[in-house]
Design a protein around this motif. Sequence first.
Motif: not given
Length: 415
Positions: A130-137
Amino acid sequence: MLMRFVFVLTLLLSGNAAAALTAPQGLPPRYMQTTEDAAVWAQVGDRVITVGNIRAGQILDVVSTAADYYEFRFGFGTGFIDKDHLELVQGRQRVEDGLGDLHRPSSNQNLITWKDTPVYNAPDAGSAPFGTLAENLRYPILNALKGRLNQTWYQIRIGNRLAYVSSLDAQLDNGIPMLTYHHILRDEENTRFRHTSTTTSVRAFNNQMTWLRDRGYTTLSMYQLEGYVRNKMNLPARAVVITFDDGLKSVSRYAYPVLKQYNFKATAFIISSRIKAHPQKWDPKSLQFMSISELRGIKDVFDFQSHTHFLHRVDYSRHPILLSRSYHNILFDFKRSRRALAQFNPHVLYLSYPFGGYNATAVQAANDAGFHLAVTTVKGKVKPGDNPFLLKRLYILRTDSLETMSRLVSNQPQG
């Protein structure tokens, strides 16, 4: 395009950010499909940052704006995506297949990303990305379920689209640490309070703040913590709340310069009846309280909240007197404290119980006096859904090592 996008968002968020993001104004929602891999932005804490990307061919429920981007639901706030990366979806059935159940309740739990984290269309690493979540979330979880090989997957929603994150790629959120301090002194001048657990050395405090800075921690306000407790705000994974009880002069003398140097924010819970009309000559052998001018001089770093007006005392048995006072006496004191502190802060919405003492009467009075949250001295982290009037905190003592601090503050379960 990116610079113009961020500039527009900065203008948008310069006013009432919460109102702007929770109720986006524009055309009716439209089901759109990404035509190429697209970066997405959102407000996390006080900043608008890149929060990941969405792969080509994904369906989102978006709201159009007059700007160059669409808005969509991202966590507890609003995400933004460039209009050039989207086109209308063809076919009603395809839209319904791609979107999640909007009425599905939240699990009152977040995941935490420590790296750029892959997101999938199904609870299977072999499914389409689907995609990517960034780090530090921190990102809200709808459900935890088992996939192939008994692997745990976290179900999330982005743009009203259901998606999945592997537990191998993210952690469960174990809460936000709220650190508690009182008095700070240099080692060489601390002849009276060296063995008092509520007194921290300047050296230890500086080392602790340096540790937080070097590891990329964001310091949160009590307003942001409220948003976290009530599931209304996106916040970074590496986040901490710094609090000082009482309003002692050493806070402005020693803590303020360190916090300002690192661009950190903190909350000072003030005993409003002990505010001095004029600054006192410094005496490290006594407990001195800040004056009106000293409080005003540190407002760029500190948010001032209530530690009661006259109730910060103990009885003959060394018990907090708040525990023996009537509801009306406590309510009167709480309201008086809010009025007294209004000269420094028009939004006195948070309370620290004196000596950490509370009972059902105090909790009711805190709510009726208009406070939104109240903090205790019970050890632990703050989690979404916690009783807002019984929030836990952590002490990092003068003698604690940075390894001890790491164990307390980092995202590890608390015993």
